[in-house]
Design a protein around this motif. Structure first.
Motif, PDB file in Angstrom:
ATOM      1  N   ILE A  44       0.848  -1.210   0.000  1.00 15.61           N
ATOM      2  CA  ILE A  44       0.000   0.000   0.000  1.00 15.61           C
ATOM      3  C   ILE A  44       0.879   1.254   0.000  1.00 15.61           C
ATOM      4  CG2 ILE A  44      -1.591   1.381   1.424  1.00 15.61           C
ATOM      5  CD1 ILE A  44      -3.105  -1.129   2.084  1.00 15.61           C
ATOM      6  N   GLU A  45       1.927   1.211   0.786  1.00 19.71           N
ATOM      7  CA  GLU A  45       2.833   2.356   0.869  1.00 19.71           C
ATOM      8  C   GLU A  45       3.461   2.661  -0.492  1.00 19.71           C
ATOM      9  OE1 GLU A  45       6.638   3.048   3.524  1.00 19.71           O
ATOM     10  OE2 GLU A  45       4.954   2.362   4.739  1.00 19.71           O
ATOM     11  N   LYS A  46       3.846   1.583  -1.188  1.00 14.02           N
ATOM     12  CA  LYS A  46       4.462   1.738  -2.505  1.00 14.02           C
ATOM     13  C   LYS A  46       3.457   2.330  -3.499  1.00 14.02           C
ATOM     14  CE  LYS A  46       7.152  -0.891  -5.783  1.00 14.02           C
ATOM     15  NZ  LYS A  46       7.325  -2.227  -6.355  1.00 14.02           N
ATOM     16  N   MET A  47       2.236   1.822  -3.444  1.00 10.87           N
ATOM     17  CA  MET A  47       1.181   2.315  -4.333  1.00 10.87           C
ATOM     18  C   MET A  47       0.911   3.785  -4.053  1.00 10.87           C
ATOM     19  SD  MET A  47      -1.385  -1.024  -4.361  1.00 10.87           S
ATOM     20  CE  MET A  47      -2.594  -0.108  -3.496  1.00 10.87           C
ATOM     21  N   GLU A  48       0.840   4.132  -2.767  1.00  7.04           N
ATOM     22  CA  GLU A  48       0.580   5.505  -2.332  1.00  7.04           C
ATOM     23  C   GLU A  48       1.700   6.436  -2.835  1.00  7.04           C
ATOM     24  OE1 GLU A  48      -1.969   6.712  -0.072  1.00  7.04           O
ATOM     25  OE2 GLU A  48      -1.130   8.711  -0.470  1.00  7.04           O
ATOM     26  N   GLU A  53       3.679  10.624  -6.577  1.00  8.75           N
ATOM     27  CA  GLU A  53       4.626  11.048  -7.616  1.00  8.75           C
ATOM     28  C   GLU A  53       3.873  11.616  -8.817  1.00  8.75           C
ATOM     29  OE1 GLU A  53       8.007  11.347  -8.285  1.00  8.75           O
ATOM     30  OE2 GLU A  53       8.007  11.256  -6.096  1.00  8.75           O
ATOM     31  N   LYS A  54       2.827  10.883  -9.198  1.00  9.33           N
ATOM     32  CA  LYS A  54       2.019  11.309 -10.345  1.00  9.33           C
ATOM     33  C   LYS A  54       1.300  12.622 -10.032  1.00  9.33           C
ATOM     34  CE  LYS A  54       1.602   6.651 -11.992  1.00  9.33           C
ATOM     35  NZ  LYS A  54       0.999   5.387 -11.578  1.00  9.33           N
ATOM     36  N   LYS A  55       0.911  12.779  -8.783  1.00  5.55           N
ATOM     37  CA  LYS A  55       0.232  14.010  -8.358  1.00  5.55           C
ATOM     38  C   LYS A  55       1.191  15.194  -8.477  1.00  5.55           C
ATOM     39  CE  LYS A  55      -3.151  14.587  -4.725  1.00  5.55           C
ATOM     40  NZ  LYS A  55      -3.459  14.254  -3.342  1.00  5.55           N
ATOM     41  N   LYS A  56       2.457  14.921  -8.169  1.00  2.00           N
ATOM     42  CA  LYS A  56       3.466  15.981  -8.253  1.00  2.00           C
ATOM     43  C   LYS A  56       3.618  16.473  -9.682  1.00  2.00           C
ATOM     44  CE  LYS A  56       6.660  15.017  -4.566  1.00  2.00           C
ATOM     45  NZ  LYS A  56       7.865  14.213  -4.351  1.00  2.00           N
ATOM     46  N   VAL A  57       3.532  15.538 -10.642  1.00  2.19           N
ATOM     47  CA  VAL A  57       3.637  15.904 -12.061  1.00  2.19           C
ATOM     48  C   VAL A  57       2.539  16.909 -12.389  1.00  2.19           C
ATOM     49  CG1 VAL A  57       3.456  15.037 -14.436  1.00  2.19           C
ATOM     50  CG2 VAL A  57       4.699  13.704 -12.725  1.00  2.19           C
ATOM     51  N   LEU A  58       1.338  16.641 -11.910  1.00  6.60           N
ATOM     52  CA  LEU A  58       0.203  17.539 -12.175  1.00  6.60           C
ATOM     53  C   LEU A  58       0.427  18.895 -11.503  1.00  6.60           C
ATOM     54  CD1 LEU A  58      -2.623  17.543 -13.555  1.00  6.60           C
ATOM     55  CD2 LEU A  58      -3.569  17.219 -11.276  1.00  6.60           C
ATOM     56  N   GLU A  59       0.955  18.864 -10.293  1.00 12.14           N
ATOM     57  CA  GLU A  59       1.222  20.120  -9.575  1.00 12.14           C
ATOM     58  C   GLU A  59       2.235  20.976 -10.339  1.00 12.14           C
ATOM     59  OE1 GLU A  59       2.285  18.759  -5.644  1.00 12.14           O
ATOM     60  OE2 GLU A  59       0.203  18.167  -5.251  1.00 12.14           O
ATOM     61  N   THR A  60       3.251  20.308 -10.912  1.00 14.45           N
ATOM     62  CA  THR A  60       4.260  21.028 -11.694  1.00 14.45           C
ATOM     63  C   THR A  60       3.617  21.679 -12.918  1.00 14.45           C
ATOM     64  OG1 THR A  60       5.848  19.357 -10.999  1.00 14.45           O
ATOM     65  CG2 THR A  60       6.518  20.764 -12.814  1.00 14.45           C
ATOM     66  N   LEU A  61       2.760  20.897 -13.591  1.00 13.31           N
ATOM     67  CA  LEU A  61       2.086  21.439 -14.779  1.00 13.31           C
ATOM     68  C   LEU A  61       1.175  22.600 -14.400  1.00 13.31           C
ATOM     69  CD1 LEU A  61       1.153  18.204 -16.756  1.00 13.31           C
ATOM     70  CD2 LEU A  61       2.927  19.840 -17.317  1.00 13.31           C
ATOM     71  N   ASP A  62       0.531  22.505 -13.260  1.00 17.03           N
ATOM     72  CA  ASP A  62      -0.355  23.558 -12.774  1.00 17.03           C
ATOM     73  C   ASP A  62       0.440  24.836 -12.521  1.00 17.03           C
ATOM     74  OD1 ASP A  62      -2.828  24.599 -11.845  1.00 17.03           O
ATOM     75  OD2 ASP A  62      -2.137  24.336  -9.782  1.00 17.03           O
TER      76      ASP A  62
END
Ligand SMILES: [Zn+2]
Length: 250
Positions: A44-48, A53-62
């Motif tokens: 679960i920790e790995k999945m989280e 990480e993917k959320k960070k990509v979106l934050e960078t694009l934002d």
């Protein structure tokens, strides 16, 4: 062979037989606990972490998009200032007295107008960049929504498995407790101590003259001692309780 212990006669071979049965259940319990308390939480920790990480990509694009919007606003302000400068210079034209001054003002206006063109181009370029960044951001957001759904589903699956493991453990605990009640307390205590310190494997079958757990050689004399069932025999290397499979069929 019966040995007298604490005033009670018991058959050590029978006790060993029960212990082997108990060990089978205890190993299952140990593995299930490992899965529930170590492996699944790590999964679960790995999945989280992957999702974050993917959320960070979106934050960078934002952030990129917001920076571009600020840039656009500044460019527009620059353009408006230049346009204002053109108007101001054009108004001044009528107040000039000499032809020379008039010509100089015209040159100045032409220069500012050239700047206006450049600034307009800049603004258009930024608009173009914003459009591209916005499309990228929206696509990534869409992707992240799918990823989040996938992550939540996987997490629910893992949680279900963890619950099922809990049920399996309770079931096995019931069986092991019944079995343990029938085993000599002193032997059981020794066995359980080993179980705790040796990763769920307290016993080892002698296989080809070696310990089935650590593979260290077991001497013929030791094998004889095991078969005599006068006392518990332990591996000299890993200190697990030894038995011979041919004597104690599983
Ligand atoms: Zn060993």
């Amino acid at each position: 062979m019966y040995v007298k212990k604490l005033g009670i006669f018991m058959n050590l071979k029978d006790e060993m037989h029960k212990l082997v049965q108990l060990q089978k259940i205890d190993l299952q319990i140990y593995r299930l606990i490992q899965e529930r308390d170590v492996e699944k939480p790590a999964q679960i920790e790995k999945m989280e972490a992957g999702f974050q990480e993917k959320k960070k990509v979106l934050e960078t694009l934002d952030k990129e998009l917001k920076d571009l919007q600020v840039k656009r606003k500044n460019k527009e302000l620059d353009l408006a200032a230049k346009e204002e400068a053109v108007k101001k210079s054009q108004a001044q034209l009528y107040q000039l007295k000499t032809n020379k001054e008039y010509q100089a003002k015209l040159t100045e206006i032409a220069s500012i107008k050239a700047d206006v063109s450049l600034f307009e181009e800049d603004v258009l370029k930024v608009f173009d960049s914003i459009e591209k960044a916005d499309a990228k951001f929206k696509a990534e957001k869409e992707r992240l929504i799918c990823e989040e759904k996938k992550f939540k589903e996987e997490e629910a699956q893992v949680n279900l498995r963890m619950q099922a493991i809990g049920d399996e453990i309770s079931n096995l605990d019931g069986k092991r407790n019944i079995l343990a009640k029938g085993i000599d307390q002193t032997i059981l205590t020794k066995y359980e101590k080993l179980l705790k310190t040796r990763f769920g494997v307290a016993m080892a079958a002698v296989d080809n003259d070696s310990c089935g757990a650590c593979h260290m050689h077991v001497t013929a004399q030791k094998i004889n001692e095991i078969k005599m069932y006068k006392e518990l025999v332990f591996c000299e290397s890993c200190v697990r309780l030894l038995y011979v499979s041919e004597d104690i069929p599983e």
